[in-house]
Scaffold this motif. Sequence first.
Motif, mmCIF file in Angstrom:
data_model
loop_
_atom_site.group_PDB
_atom_site.id
_atom_site.type_symbol
_atom_site.label_atom_id
_atom_site.label_comp_id
_atom_site.label_asym_id
_atom_site.label_seq_id
_atom_site.Cartn_x
_atom_site.Cartn_y
_atom_site.Cartn_z
ATOM 1 N N GLY A 107 3.492 13.727 -3.815
ATOM 2 C CA GLY A 107 4.201 12.510 -4.203
ATOM 3 C C GLY A 107 5.707 12.597 -4.011
ATOM 4 N N LYS A 108 6.246 13.817 -3.958
ATOM 5 C CA LYS A 108 7.680 13.991 -3.736
ATOM 6 C C LYS A 108 8.110 13.466 -2.368
ATOM 7 N N HIS A 109 7.140 13.284 -1.470
ATOM 8 C CA HIS A 109 7.438 12.852 -0.109
ATOM 9 C C HIS A 109 7.143 11.369 0.106
ATOM 10 N N TYR A 110 6.781 10.660 -0.957
ATOM 11 C CA TYR A 110 6.560 9.214 -0.848
ATOM 12 C C TYR A 110 7.882 8.500 -0.570
ATOM 13 N N ARG A 111 7.767 7.246 -0.146
ATOM 14 C CA ARG A 111 8.951 6.409 -0.003
ATOM 15 C C ARG A 111 9.633 6.256 -1.357
ATOM 16 N N LEU A 112 10.938 6.071 -1.329
ATOM 17 C CA LEU A 112 11.726 6.009 -2.559
ATOM 18 C C LEU A 112 11.236 4.893 -3.486
ATOM 19 N N GLY A 113 10.943 3.729 -2.933
ATOM 20 C CA GLY A 113 10.485 2.620 -3.757
ATOM 21 C C GLY A 113 9.184 2.923 -4.467
ATOM 22 N N HIS A 114 8.270 3.578 -3.788
ATOM 23 C CA HIS A 114 6.993 3.937 -4.391
ATOM 24 C C HIS A 114 7.180 4.998 -5.473
ATOM 25 N N PHE A 161 9.786 5.383 -7.287
ATOM 26 C CA PHE A 161 10.410 4.725 -8.443
ATOM 27 C C PHE A 161 9.367 3.974 -9.275
ATOM 28 N N LEU A 162 8.524 3.174 -8.623
ATOM 29 C CA LEU A 162 7.533 2.380 -9.345
ATOM 30 C C LEU A 162 6.516 3.267 -10.057
ATOM 31 N N LEU A 163 6.037 4.293 -9.366
ATOM 32 C CA LEU A 163 5.053 5.198 -9.973
ATOM 33 C C LEU A 163 5.690 6.018 -11.087
ATOM 34 N N GLY A 164 6.933 6.431 -10.888
ATOM 35 C CA GLY A 164 7.634 7.172 -11.932
ATOM 36 C C GLY A 164 7.871 6.327 -13.164
ATOM 37 N N LEU A 165 8.202 5.056 -12.955
ATOM 38 C CA LEU A 165 8.423 4.148 -14.076
ATOM 39 C C LEU A 165 7.129 3.928 -14.856
ATOM 40 N N PHE A 166 6.017 3.771 -14.136
ATOM 41 C CA PHE A 166 4.722 3.599 -14.785
ATOM 42 C C PHE A 166 4.383 4.813 -15.650
ATOM 43 N N THR A 167 4.566 6.002 -15.081
ATOM 44 C CA THR A 167 4.254 7.230 -15.813
ATOM 45 C C THR A 167 5.178 7.417 -17.008
ATOM 46 N N LEU A 168 6.455 7.115 -16.826
ATOM 47 C CA LEU A 168 7.424 7.264 -17.913
ATOM 48 C C LEU A 168 7.056 6.379 -19.098
ATOM 49 N N THR A 169 6.695 5.135 -18.835
ATOM 50 C CA THR A 169 6.320 4.237 -19.932
ATOM 51 C C THR A 169 5.062 4.735 -20.637
ATOM 52 N N TRP A 170 4.146 5.324 -19.889
ATOM 53 C CA TRP A 170 2.920 5.867 -20.492
ATOM 54 C C TRP A 170 3.256 7.014 -21.439
ATOM 55 N N ILE A 171 4.098 7.916 -20.976
ATOM 56 C CA ILE A 171 4.483 9.065 -21.796
ATOM 57 C C ILE A 171 5.263 8.625 -23.030
ATOM 58 N N LEU A 172 6.188 7.668 -22.858
ATOM 59 C CA LEU A 172 7.002 7.194 -23.984
ATOM 60 C C LEU A 172 6.157 6.465 -25.022
ATOM 61 N N PRO A 200 0.830 -1.214 0.000
ATOM 62 C CA PRO A 200 0.000 0.000 0.000
ATOM 63 C C PRO A 200 0.859 1.256 0.000
ATOM 64 N N TYR A 201 0.484 2.226 -0.827
ATOM 65 C CA TYR A 201 1.286 3.451 -0.880
ATOM 66 C C TYR A 201 0.451 4.720 -0.705
ATOM 67 N N MET A 202 -0.868 4.621 -0.799
ATOM 68 C CA MET A 202 -1.696 5.810 -0.593
ATOM 69 C C MET A 202 -3.148 5.420 -0.350
ATOM 70 N N VAL A 242 3.589 20.376 4.898
ATOM 71 C CA VAL A 242 3.237 20.021 3.521
ATOM 72 C C VAL A 242 1.755 20.276 3.279
ATOM 73 N N THR A 243 1.442 20.993 2.203
ATOM 74 C CA THR A 243 0.044 21.223 1.850
ATOM 75 C C THR A 243 -0.511 19.961 1.210
ATOM 76 N N GLY A 244 -1.528 19.384 1.837
ATOM 77 C CA GLY A 244 -2.067 18.115 1.373
ATOM 78 C C GLY A 244 -1.326 16.960 2.015
ATOM 79 N N GLY A 245 -1.690 15.743 1.608
ATOM 80 C CA GLY A 245 -1.006 14.581 2.140
ATOM 81 C C GLY A 245 -1.546 14.088 3.459
ATOM 82 N N ASP A 246 -2.661 14.643 3.928
ATOM 83 C CA ASP A 246 -3.250 14.155 5.168
ATOM 84 C C ASP A 246 -3.766 12.731 5.015
ATOM 85 N N ASP A 247 -3.915 12.278 3.768
ATOM 86 C CA ASP A 247 -4.374 10.918 3.515
ATOM 87 C C ASP A 247 -3.241 10.047 2.970
ATOM 88 N N ASP A 248 -2.714 10.398 1.805
ATOM 89 C CA ASP A 248 -1.746 9.510 1.165
ATOM 90 C C ASP A 248 -0.406 9.439 1.890
#
Length: 324
Positions: free
Chosen positions: A227-234, A236-247, A150-152, A177-183
């Motif tokens: 999202g900049k304050h998420y755990r590093l592993g999360h 990375f995974l979310l960034g990889l997902f988004t990168l593949t979508w954009i590419l 779970p990440y958010m 941090v503005t926001g993030g009271d949930d995730d």
Amino acid sequence: MISAHDEETHLRELIPQLLQQDHPTFEIIVVDDRSNDGTFDLLLEETKKDHRLRMVHVNRTPPHVNSKKYALTLGIKAAHYEWIVVTDADCRPTSSQWLSLMASEFATDKSFVLGYSPYQKKPGFLNLFVRFESLLTAIQYLSFAWLGNPYMGVGRNLAYRRSMFLESKGFNSSLAVTGGDDDLLVNHLATKKNTAVVINANAQVLTFPKETWKAFFNQKIRHLSVGKHYRLGHRFLLGLFTLTWILTWFAGLPLAIFSEHRYIVMGVLIVRLLLEGWAFHSSARKLGQRFEAWAILPLDFLYAFYYLVTGLVALFTKKVRWKN
């Protein structure tokens, strides 16, 4: 639990629906966060009618502390029960069983229960895109939770233990941090063993969507900046997902047109769209919804550009604002 700032109109509709929840024992705590409208007077009057409704009033927020996190913290400290279920004033439970269905997962080994909060369906392409983006986000965070990572969660439909919140000092690590009271709370404290998921259509809360592109864009900048304050592993995974979508569009589309292997690339893109359409259709059905399959292609294309722009803006934005 609701944090409300100038939400008199919404609360007039929401409070009766919350009081009608079919659950034996509960309280409704509304934190009046420095409202300028009639929120305080409304709550003062309504609390006299039903002992289950309670108000916490905030006159001022300490400097350098996010107002919503501060308001929620005061509300949680004032709560009588162990489990806190949070939502927003502009949300509406889909049934009187919402609270009971969320509570059905309040097991002794659980500290979080993640719910789903779809946006209300309205005419127009903006609404279609908002629902597409919301469903995509739900597929991601619910799937990650089911897979034990779970990440958010979404603060429109989320439950967690009061004791865990207080023992871990709640929002202390992200008060500025503005926001993030949930995730961020889920990201920092949720684990495979202590997290449950509820997707029943009667356990959801509908949310009123933004009605202008500017308002939606500002909302997403706030969400993505967290999202900049998420755990590093999360990240990375979310960034990889988004990168593949954009590419897919920025690299895949040119290759499908100009490459000597264009037919292979085009076939891969078609298979991807078919799989995406199936994923959206099946996920929407499991969540008790329907989504317009014909819109997947244009929405997929737009999402790549949308995320590229909002992601870059969120990455370099140092200060985001909540309303007022």
